[in-house]
Enzyme design. Sequence first.
Site, PDB file in Angstrom:
ATOM      1  CB  CYS A 114      -4.299  49.510  37.952  1.00 38.89           C
ATOM      2  SG  CYS A 114      -5.730  49.229  39.025  1.00 38.89           S
ATOM      3  CG  HIS A 255      -5.119  47.512  34.622  1.00 42.79           C
ATOM      4  ND1 HIS A 255      -4.889  46.482  35.505  1.00 42.79           N
ATOM      5  CD2 HIS A 255      -6.133  48.263  35.148  1.00 42.79           C
ATOM      6  CE1 HIS A 255      -5.730  46.598  36.527  1.00 42.79           C
ATOM      7  NE2 HIS A 255      -6.481  47.661  36.336  1.00 42.79           N
ATOM      8  CG  ASN A 285      -8.777  45.888  38.537  1.00 38.84           C
ATOM      9  OD1 ASN A 285      -7.575  45.688  38.711  1.00 38.84           O
ATOM     10  ND2 ASN A 285      -9.289  47.104  38.396  1.00 38.84           N
TER      11      ASN A 285
END
Length: 332
Positions: A114, A255, A285
């Site tokens: 990520c 994020h 996500n």
Amino acid sequence: MAYAALRSIGAYVPEKILTNEELSKMVDTSDEWITKRTGIKERHIAAETEFTSDLGVKAALKALERSGIDKEAIDMVVCATISPDYFCMPSTATIISTKLGITGATAFDISAACTGFVYSLSIAKAFIESGMKKNVLIVGAEKLSAITDYTDRGTCILFGDGAGAAVISATENKDEAIIDVHTGADGEYADLLMTPNGGSGSTHDALDDEAKGTFMQMKGNETFKVAVRTLTNDVKEILAENNIKSEDIKHFIPHQANYRIIKAVGDALKMTSEQVIVTVAKYGNTSGASIPMAINDIYEEGRLKAGDVMLLDAFGGGLTWGSALVPFSPLK
């Protein structure tokens, strides 16, 4: 001296949407349960014939068009992904380059989960400021549906597919330059978020077990605690080192992993709701693609203006983390 400037942004998400209600028919969960714990309402899912490189190309085309820089001038392509077209080789970056018609440029993938986009940003900055490259295309692209176990409600509710891209180019104007980028990692926490099989470290279990081990696995509670602490500390550090206060940040773009993490970090940094950019509800996500996708959202909404300073902050498997202070500096 050459500086590195973020010239443009672009993003793409697949057409298919997987809602919480649809997920509740696949696994023991509900819209209420998912929303309360993550803030996610839906995520986009790529078609079977749509590869990670295809997502990346569509995002890159937007970024290139908006940059005002000819693709022939791109001399490096970096792709951040944990769901590449092919395991080991060729890199997804080389495939993206070829599909874009970019030939002869340096091209490679990075694996920082990520945090991938922030890592890519630091690489582009370093290459440009060293004088080795002038125009770098960085892409965060993920087809996470390909490595998601849809029988595991702890992970399948979280992840979606998408891509974001940016053009970073050389400038002599320091006011346009990326101010700072921090990156770090700690393998002590590797087991909190990983795909345990498929590489040389694989246990090579029975075929069914090994195949299942190529899906993402996460220890959610432990990851949450480490993420909030790490993200908050890293942001405080980069702001202090650059003598910038939280209130001076126009857009805080973390994020997009989980709304609870985003809120906890935003509150700890005393950021207002107007400063904190949240897109997790509609995309879930998307790992290395989430930050550029969020930047693209505020760009297309008309909220991102030339000169606006963005604070990027990410945390991912590895464990990896990173933050960046980035002015938006489109070519006039």
